[in-house]
Motif scaffolding. Structure first.
Motif, short mmCIF file in Angstrom:
data_model
loop_
_atom_site.label_atom_id
_atom_site.label_comp_id
_atom_site.label_asym_id
_atom_site.label_seq_id
_atom_site.Cartn_x
_atom_site.Cartn_y
_atom_site.Cartn_z
N VAL A 299 0.94 -1.26 0.07
CA VAL A 299 -0.05 0.02 -0.09
C VAL A 299 1.02 1.24 0.03
O VAL A 299 1.94 1.30 0.47
N ASP A 300 0.34 2.21 -0.35
CA ASP A 300 1.01 3.77 -0.46
C ASP A 300 0.55 4.60 0.55
O ASP A 300 0.80 5.46 0.86
N ILE B 233 6.60 2.56 5.81
CA ILE B 233 6.95 2.45 4.62
C ILE B 233 8.55 2.00 4.68
O ILE B 233 8.92 0.84 3.71
N GLN B 234 9.40 2.33 5.41
CA GLN B 234 10.59 2.00 5.49
C GLN B 234 10.96 0.82 5.88
O GLN B 234 12.00 0.10 5.61
N PRO C 226 3.49 11.55 11.31
CA PRO C 226 4.18 11.00 10.09
C PRO C 226 5.33 10.00 10.38
O PRO C 226 5.74 9.17 9.25
N ARG C 227 6.03 10.21 11.40
CA ARG C 227 7.18 9.35 11.58
C ARG C 227 6.73 7.85 11.63
O ARG C 227 7.51 7.04 11.31
N ALA D 269 4.31 6.57 9.87
CA ALA D 269 4.07 6.27 8.53
C ALA D 269 5.03 5.95 7.95
O ALA D 269 5.20 4.99 7.05
N ALA D 270 6.12 6.57 8.14
CA ALA D 270 7.47 6.41 7.54
C ALA D 270 8.14 5.26 8.07
O ALA D 270 8.61 4.64 7.08
N MET D 271 7.91 4.99 9.08
CA MET D 271 8.49 3.72 9.68
C MET D 271 7.79 2.49 8.82
O MET D 271 8.57 1.54 8.50
#
Lengths: 63, 548
Positions: free
Chosen positions: B182-183, B435-436, B428-429, B431-433
């Protein structure tokens, strides 16, 4: 870099010798400590600008 | 069985970059990397008649059957001949499954499909190509879940090597690939599992038996996701990446109204004997145990369904698990981090996902003891034991499975971050995790950091994965496909799951070798033959009784 600060902090934390680790199943506290040390490791590689990183992660739909 | 993985793709700093071109660049970069000396693999697709055929798909799709005739002794027309000798195409699979019926409303497809649709068949028997707007790795066919993990991991390595190749090539864009689904903005891309199933099993029986299983297996197969709703409209964490995109019980679509059970009937094998069950509900998983259990438990349930063809009583307990509203339950289960939600069954009972899974496990075990002489093989026994153990520990406290179950591992890390830095779920940190987490680069991917810290369990030897990047599984037709690519690469004009087309210098036509039986073409079957043939011409001669 923010990451390097965490590296140094961790080294300082590790200086004093720890008492023997518990042998039984890890307590909630021990688990937290384990996660904290993972987080320190991850701090070094996390995207510095999370918001723009997340915004830039745009995909087309697939199957 | 096998897994197809569509990777998320980003050119850092250029979110507007064309993902189809980027994906094509990724695939081409890998093709160039593995091309033998003196072979201009970079432009391979431009010179490949099959790729041309795909480019002009509508006019020439009909030519494929005649080009790729089932009869190796019968001359096939060359790729340049006009269509006109088309034999019966019914029941014949198209060669490029990835570009078949792509029901997508994207104008860019026209421009893109033509030269940019890079595809490559790897020496490990996999296919690495562009599907929609993503690079996709379709693993070779394997016969067990552990091998499934090995060749799935090999796909991660292929993705990594492609990323590295681009990073080290001046003039080409840097690209990062993510093994997720997912994005967070509405788009989802798939990780599809394929299982060979006896054609004699009725599809409605199969679907009915699978649905409650697939709805609930996410408790140990889910990869975890930050965000609720297709576009992440609400803050929070859920168990599955894919859950919010499942909108139907049974159906053909894979890109919209995605079903729990997909009905695509494209067996890539003799359709009178097999079907290929194509599951699109699963998440891409990096944790080896998660992937292994996903393949192993699903395969065990399919075994049960096959057994029940002659012993319908074996399915009685499973039949009673029919859910009142399976589609809604996919979302409910995904949002229930405590694993205490009770699903409503058609018969009025209310069971937790763990209880439903336990019922499947019991049914499989009962069937094994009921079948005289059906001792499970070692790997099956190991799958059942782990399935049991994971269900028990998830019931006790999910965090006990943090080394094995991906959503638990991810949630544990995220909760740690929330606690330490006092973050709300909409930060957002986090959500960033998320993705990362799935970045394929070991120095950046959070999963890889956990692996390096020994915080997740390894199931397979990294050396085995490294070998599997180049080597095919020995016990399926992938062995033939991969070995032919490795040994006679320059003479392989095309290959599909169930055929290889060779272009032998001196012969007036292309030569097609059908591989309709997934169990033929193994090392035991053709290993010596392939070793003996120095080039494709010899191979063709050996395989064609009437010639020479």
């Amino acid at each position: 870099m923010a990451g390097q600060e965490h590296v140094q902090r961790r080294r300082e934390d590790e200086e004093p010798p720890e008492s023997a680790p518990p042998a039984a199943a890890p307590s909630a506290q021990a688990r937290d400590a384990e996660v904290d040390s993972l987080l320190e490791e991850i701090d070094e590689v996390l995207e510095s600008n999370a918001e723009s990183f997340v915004r830039g992660f745009v995909q087309k739909g697939g199957q | 069985m096998g897994i197809e993985t569509e990777f998320g793709i980003v050119e850092p700093g250029r979110p507007q970059a064309n993902p189809m071109l980027l994906s094509s660049t990724v695939v081409s970069a890998y093709a160039a990397l593995v091309a033998g000396p003196g072979r201009a693999r970079w432009d391979y697709e431009d010179e490949d008649p099959l790729a041309d055929a795909r480019g002009f798909r509508l006019q020439r799709a009909a030519a494929h059957p005649s080009l790729l005739t089932d009869d190796p002794t019968r001359p096939a027309p060359s790729g340049d001949d006009p269509v006109g000798t088309v034999d019966d195409a019914a029941g014949r699979d198209e060669v490029p499954p990835q570009l078949g019926a792509t029901h997508r409303e994207r104008p860019a497809v026209e421009e893109y499909d033509d030269p940019g649709a890079a595809t490559t068949i790897l020496s490990n028997g996999a296919r690495f190509y562009v599907d929609h707007a993503h690079p996709e790795y379709s693993s070779p066919e394997v016969t067990g879940p552990r091998a499934g993990v090995v060749w799935d991991k090999a796909g991660e390595e292929v993705a990594l090597r492609a990323v590295r190749a681009l990073a080290s090539t001046p003039g080409l864009p840097d690209v990062v690939l993510y093994k997720n689904n997912v994005d967070g903005k509405g788009a989802s891309y798939g990780t599809h599992e394929n299982y060979l199933v006896d054609r004699a099993v009725r599809f409605d029986v199969l679907a009915a038996a699978l649905i409650p299983f697939l709805v609930t297996r996410q408790v140990f197969t889910g990869a975890g996701r930050v965000g609720l709703g297709q576009a992440g409209q609400a803050a929070g964490f859920q168990i599955s990446q894919r859950a919010d995109y499942i909108e139907a019980e049974v159906g053909l679509e894979t890109t919209l109204r995605r079903p729990i059970v997909n009905t695509r009937d494209e067996p890539h094998a003799d359709r009178t004997r097999w079907r290929r069950l194509h599951l699109i509900i699963g998440d891409a998983t990096l944790l080896e145990v998660s992937t292994w259990l996903r393949l192993g438990t699903t395969s065990a349930v399919l075994w049960l369904v096959e057994q029940a063809r002659t012993r319908p009583d074996l399915l009685a307990a499973v039949g009673a698990l029919a859910l009142a509203d399976p589609v809604a339950e996919v979302r409910e289960v995904s949002r229930d981090l405590s694993l205490t939600h009770r699903l409503t069954l058609e018969d009025g009972r209310r069971l937790t996902a763990l209880e439903v899974q336990r019922a499947y496990l019991d049914a499989v075990r009962a069937a094994m003891s009921a079948e005289v002489g059906t001792e499970p093989d070692d790997e099956t026994a190991a799958v059942l034991a782990r399935w049991d153990s994971v269900l028990s520990r998830l019931a006790e406290d999910p965090v006990l499975c943090a080394r094995e179950v991906e959503w638990v591992a991810k949630l544990r890390l995220l909760e740690g971050m929330r606690r330490r830095d006092h973050l709300a779920w909409d930060n957002p940190r986090l959500a960033a995790m998320d993705i990362q987490w799935s970045d394929v680069r070991p120095e950046r991917g959070l999963y890889h950091r956990l692996l390096a810290a020994d915080a997740v369990e390894r199931l397979v030897d990294p050396a085995e994965v490294a070998a599997a990047v180049a080597e095919p599984p020995a016990d399926t037709r992938a062995y033939f496909r991969g070995t032919v690519v490795r040994r006679y690469g320059a003479q392989v004009r095309a290959a599909s799951w169930d055929s290889v087309v060779l272009d032998v210098p001196g012969l007036p036509t292309l030569q097609r070798i059908p591989l309709r039986d997934p169990w033929r073409g193994t090392r035991a079957h053709v290993g010596a033959l392939l070793e003996e043939c120095a080039d494709a011409g010899e191979l063709v001669a050996r395989l064609t009784p009437s010639s020479s």
